[in-house]
Design an enzyme around this catalytic site. Structure first.
Site, PDB file in Angstrom:
ATOM      1  CG  HIS A 162       8.030   2.221  13.420  1.00  0.00           C
ATOM      2  ND1 HIS A 162       8.141   1.013  12.994  1.00  0.00           N
ATOM      3  CD2 HIS A 162       7.904   2.545  14.900  1.00  0.00           C
ATOM      4  CE1 HIS A 162       7.803  -0.373  14.528  1.00  0.00           C
ATOM      5  NE2 HIS A 162       7.394   1.310  15.179  1.00  0.00           N
ATOM      6  NE  ARG A 205      20.931 -12.203   8.123  1.00  0.00           N
ATOM      7  CZ  ARG A 205      20.287 -11.199   9.309  1.00  0.00           C
ATOM      8  NH1 ARG A 205      19.651 -10.546   9.331  1.00  0.00           N
ATOM      9  NH2 ARG A 205      21.257 -11.058  10.174  1.00  0.00           N
ATOM     10  CB  SER A 254      -1.170   0.006   1.050  1.00  0.00           C
ATOM     11  OG  SER A 254      -0.129  -0.300   2.781  1.00  0.00           O
ATOM     12  CG  ASN A 255       3.486   3.344   2.963  1.00  0.00           C
ATOM     13  OD1 ASN A 255       3.098   4.381   2.791  1.00  0.00           O
ATOM     14  ND2 ASN A 255       2.981   1.984   4.458  1.00  0.00           N
ATOM     15  CG  MET A 262       7.599  -7.534   6.848  1.00  0.00           C
ATOM     16  SD  MET A 262       6.748  -5.856   7.819  1.00  0.00           S
ATOM     17  CE  MET A 262       6.296  -6.343   9.172  1.00  0.00           C
ATOM     18  NE  ARG A 263      14.918 -11.229   4.372  1.00  0.00           N
ATOM     19  CZ  ARG A 263      15.292 -12.482   4.679  1.00  0.00           C
ATOM     20  NH1 ARG A 263      13.925 -13.369   5.243  1.00  0.00           N
ATOM     21  NH2 ARG A 263      16.724 -13.069   5.282  1.00  0.00           N
ATOM     22  CG  LEU A 264      16.534  -7.962  11.782  1.00  0.00           C
ATOM     23  CD1 LEU A 264      16.849  -7.997  12.854  1.00  0.00           C
ATOM     24  CD2 LEU A 264      16.231  -5.709  11.888  1.00  0.00           C
ATOM     25  CB  ILE A 265      19.024  -4.179   5.777  1.00  0.00           C
ATOM     26  CG1 ILE A 265      17.714  -4.276   4.970  1.00  0.00           C
ATOM     27  CG2 ILE A 265      20.219  -4.091   5.239  1.00  0.00           C
ATOM     28  CD1 ILE A 265      17.260  -2.633   5.015  1.00  0.00           C
TER      29      ILE A 265
END
Length: 205
Positions: A112, A68, A15-16, A93-96
């Protein structure tokens, strides 16, 4: 790499991402142009949104990579091939890891659904309701190695109502997101965002 060349990272409905596309079409992203969608979920609805908008997509399943870091190395190679200058996280939805953070330091931003540093992490809307705050909102921030810990770029508040549910509050927060994120992305892509320490300034011109 030019800041005006944008890659959007998303994992879900998008949506964003859709709001950013609409803003671009309306001329509200300044010099910015969305060149690529990156998604870790090829089956997610955001991939169809990109296809419908004619935006190229890099769709990768992290489980297909040994680590990763190797997954992100593949992404970085494509970003650099397309000369992407700005990475915009929109429900990614993942940490970078440092594989992406290092070459794009100071050029990765996220949104956020709270007034950070309050209610970082998952389910920020539920956290705000459970805590009983009277005011929450939306934060656009730089991405660093932590969980929603990067310097704040812009914030906008949303008042809670006595009869709010998670759905009703989320609806109002999302409406603010769809307005604030394109404004910040447009300013960033046009070179109007300056960071000094943890203080961010958005110049008018």
């Amino acid at each position: 790499m030019q800041l005006s060349r944008i890659a959007v990272f998303a994992s879900g409905q998008g949506s964003n991402f859709a709001a950013l596309i609409d803003a671009q079409r309306a001329g509200l992203l300044g010099e910015g142009n969305i060149e690529l969608l990156v998604s870790d979920k090829p089956e997610a609805p955001v991939a169809k949104r990109a296809e419908d908008a004619g935006i190229p997509a890099l769709l990768l399943r992290p489980k297909d990579f040994a680590s990763r870091e190797l997954y992100e190395a593949e992404i970085v190679a494509e970003l650099q091939r397309r000369e992407i200058g700005l990475v915009v996280l929109a429900g990614y939805m993942r940490l970078i890891t440092p594989v992406l953070l290092t070459p794009y330091a100071g050029r990765i931003i996220n949104i956020h659904p709270s007034l950070l540093p309050a209610f970082a992490g998952k389910d920020a809307i539920g956290q705000a309701l459970d805590y009983g705050v009277k005011l929450t909102g939306v934060t656009v921030h730089f991405v660093d190695g932590g969980m929603d810990t990067g310097p704040v770029i812009a914030q906008r508040s949303v008042a809670l109502q006595d009869n709010d549910t998670a759905d009703s509050l989320a609806e109002r927060i999302h409406k603010v997101e769809y307005e604030l994120y394109p404004e910040v992305v447009g300013a960033f892509a046009s070179g109007k965002v300056e960071l000094s320490g943890r203080k961010t300034i958005i110049r008018e011109k």
